[in-house]
Design an enzyme around this catalytic site. Structure first.
Site, PDB file in Angstrom:
ATOM      1  N   ARG A  61       1.216  -7.268  -5.299  1.00  0.00           N
ATOM      2  CA  ARG A  61       1.722  -7.411  -6.669  1.00  0.00           C
ATOM      3  C   ARG A  61       2.973  -8.269  -6.727  1.00  0.00           C
ATOM      4  O   ARG A  61       3.292  -8.833  -7.773  1.00  0.00           O
ATOM      5  CB  ARG A  61       1.913  -6.029  -7.309  1.00  0.00           C
ATOM      6  CG  ARG A  61       0.564  -5.347  -7.612  1.00  0.00           C
ATOM      7  CD  ARG A  61       0.695  -3.909  -8.035  1.00  0.00           C
ATOM      8  NE  ARG A  61       1.274  -3.052  -7.022  1.00  0.00           N
ATOM      9  CZ  ARG A  61       0.588  -2.445  -6.040  1.00  0.00           C
ATOM     10  NH1 ARG A  61      -0.720  -2.614  -5.961  1.00  0.00           N
ATOM     11  NH2 ARG A  61       1.201  -1.675  -5.181  1.00  0.00           N
ATOM     12  N   GLU A  98       4.262   5.114   6.241  1.00  0.00           N
ATOM     13  CA  GLU A  98       4.200   6.563   6.419  1.00  0.00           C
ATOM     14  C   GLU A  98       2.915   7.003   7.098  1.00  0.00           C
ATOM     15  O   GLU A  98       2.817   8.076   7.659  1.00  0.00           O
ATOM     16  CB  GLU A  98       4.388   7.298   5.089  1.00  0.00           C
ATOM     17  CG  GLU A  98       3.305   7.043   4.066  1.00  0.00           C
ATOM     18  CD  GLU A  98       3.689   6.044   2.983  1.00  0.00           C
ATOM     19  OE1 GLU A  98       3.113   6.135   1.893  1.00  0.00           O
ATOM     20  OE2 GLU A  98       4.549   5.170   3.224  1.00  0.00           O
TER      21      GLU A  98
END
Length: 178
Positions: A61, A98
């Site tokens: 994005r 993560e």
């Protein structure tokens, strides 16, 4: 006259991509002409008047925002992409997410030493992708004037990590507890 803020154009999708995640979806912001213009104008405002040679957008994005910001500033745009997506000679940077490790790349001739750079993306969470992008730009000799994001998730600590690297961080809105 509308008093909507950038945050008002962002929708939240519950449990995407996994249960317990509150996904902040900027596609609704991009789809609205007023919202999109507001976001682009507010992202570049702190940097108006500064010499910026290149705007770097982080996949994916950040490409949408970075292209629009570069256009408004009358400067070049450089994409930083996931490994294997750029056709020319690249330099790479590993970083941790993560859920594992990832690699991003930039063309080795995309930024000349001494060029000033504005880093742009939609969301600042843990800061891992942005940190890796900053390291790539610095390895090419680019001088980063700032990092601009639409959304900050302050509880995830990305802003603090970028500021610890000496970066000027500009965000348009924040969502707590994410």
């Amino acid at each position: 006259m509308s008093s909507k803020t950038v945050r008002d154009y962002i929708r939240t999708i519950v449990d995407f991509p996994h249960e317990g995640i509150m996904f902040r979806d900027v596609t609704t912001l991009f789809a609205d002409p007023r919202g999109f213009r507001m976001a682009v104008d507010q992202m570049l405002h702190p940097y108006a008047g500064l010499r910026i040679d290149k705007v770097v957008g982080l996949e994916a994005r950040g490409f949408i925002l970075g292209g629009a910001v570069a256009h408004q500033l009358g400067t070049g745009f450089v994409p930083i992409r996931k490994k294997g997506k750029l056709p020319g000679a690249v330099i790479s940077e590993d970083y941790t997410l993560e859920y594992g490790d990832a690699v991003i790349e930039v063309h080795d001739d995309a930024i000349a030493p001494g060029e000033t750079v504005l880093v742009v993306d939609d969301l600042l969470a843990t800061g891992g992708t942005a940190q890796a992008g900053i390291r790539l730009i610095e390895r090419l000799g680019g001088e980063i004037v700032g990092c601009a994001f639409i959304i900050d998730l302050p509880d995830l600590g990305g802003r603090a990590k970028l500021e610890a690297m000496g970066m000027d961080v500009h965000t348009l809105c924040a969502f707590e507890g994410d």
